[in-house]
Design a protein around this motif. Structure first.
Motif, PDB file in Angstrom:
ATOM      1  N   VAL A 133       1.810  -2.193  -1.026  1.00 52.84           N
ATOM      2  CA  VAL A 133       2.045  -2.180   0.341  1.00 52.84           C
ATOM      3  C   VAL A 133       3.611  -1.747   0.898  1.00 52.84           C
ATOM      4  CG1 VAL A 133       0.624  -4.070   0.818  1.00 52.84           C
ATOM      5  CG2 VAL A 133       2.710  -4.598   1.101  1.00 52.84           C
ATOM      6  N   GLU A 134       3.975  -1.311   2.202  1.00 49.74           N
ATOM      7  CA  GLU A 134       5.219  -0.295   2.145  1.00 49.74           C
ATOM      8  C   GLU A 134       5.780  -1.391   3.266  1.00 49.74           C
ATOM      9  OE1 GLU A 134       6.974   2.562   6.480  1.00 49.74           O
ATOM     10  OE2 GLU A 134       4.969   3.291   4.872  1.00 49.74           O
ATOM     11  N   LYS A 135       7.042  -1.753   3.457  1.00 51.22           N
ATOM     12  CA  LYS A 135       8.122  -3.458   3.454  1.00 51.22           C
ATOM     13  C   LYS A 135       8.271  -3.270   4.621  1.00 51.22           C
ATOM     14  CE  LYS A 135      10.283  -4.638  -0.824  1.00 51.22           C
ATOM     15  NZ  LYS A 135      10.261  -5.858  -0.715  1.00 51.22           N
ATOM     16  N   ASP A 136       7.741  -4.362   5.611  1.00 54.72           N
ATOM     17  CA  ASP A 136       8.436  -3.796   7.223  1.00 54.72           C
ATOM     18  C   ASP A 136       9.708  -4.384   7.681  1.00 54.72           C
ATOM     19  OD1 ASP A 136       8.740  -6.985   6.787  1.00 54.72           O
ATOM     20  OD2 ASP A 136       7.345  -7.170   8.230  1.00 54.72           O
ATOM     21  N   GLU A 137      10.468  -3.934   8.489  1.00 55.17           N
ATOM     22  CA  GLU A 137      11.772  -4.202   8.436  1.00 55.17           C
ATOM     23  C   GLU A 137      12.486  -5.619   8.203  1.00 55.17           C
ATOM     24  OE1 GLU A 137      12.847  -1.756  11.858  1.00 55.17           O
ATOM     25  OE2 GLU A 137      11.753   0.329  11.445  1.00 55.17           O
ATOM     26  N   GLU A 138      11.724  -6.130   8.778  1.00 53.91           N
ATOM     27  CA  GLU A 138      12.197  -7.702   8.419  1.00 53.91           C
ATOM     28  C   GLU A 138      11.955  -8.020   7.252  1.00 53.91           C
ATOM     29  OE1 GLU A 138      10.061 -10.199  11.073  1.00 53.91           O
ATOM     30  OE2 GLU A 138      10.242  -8.773  12.994  1.00 53.91           O
ATOM     31  N   SER A 139      10.969  -7.710   5.866  1.00 53.80           N
ATOM     32  CA  SER A 139      11.428  -7.946   5.031  1.00 53.80           C
ATOM     33  C   SER A 139      12.050  -7.329   4.094  1.00 53.80           C
ATOM     34  CB  SER A 139       9.786  -8.531   3.946  1.00 53.80           C
ATOM     35  OG  SER A 139       9.855  -7.045   4.064  1.00 53.80           O
ATOM     36  N   ALA A 140      12.872  -5.602   4.225  1.00 51.69           N
ATOM     37  CA  ALA A 140      13.575  -4.936   3.835  1.00 51.69           C
ATOM     38  C   ALA A 140      15.134  -5.515   3.214  1.00 51.69           C
ATOM     39  CB  ALA A 140      13.805  -3.540   3.939  1.00 51.69           C
TER      40      ALA A 140
END
Length: 61
Positions: free
Chosen positions: A54-61
């Motif tokens: 799944v694509e990471k959201d900005e918070e978990s990157a």
């Protein structure tokens, strides 16, 4: 794996074990994306496991 592992008692514990397994497999060069049939003996159900990246959201990157 050993048969003397600590029993899983929650969904969070299961998630932590799955995360560790997927990270080890990925670090070893195994393509973890896909599907697997997990066939068991008569005492346990069989499962179909599907893993997708799944694509990471900005918070978990």
């Amino acid at each position: 794996m050993t048969t003397e592992e600590t029993p899983l008692t929650s969904a969070d514990a299961l998630n932590a074990k799955l995360k560790a397994l997927l990270r080890r497999a990925h670090a070893s060069g195994i393509d973890v994306e896909g599907g697997w049939e997990c066939r068991n003996d008569t005492e346990h159900p069989d499962w179909d496991v599907i893993v997708t990246e799944v694509e990471k959201d900005e918070e978990s990157a």
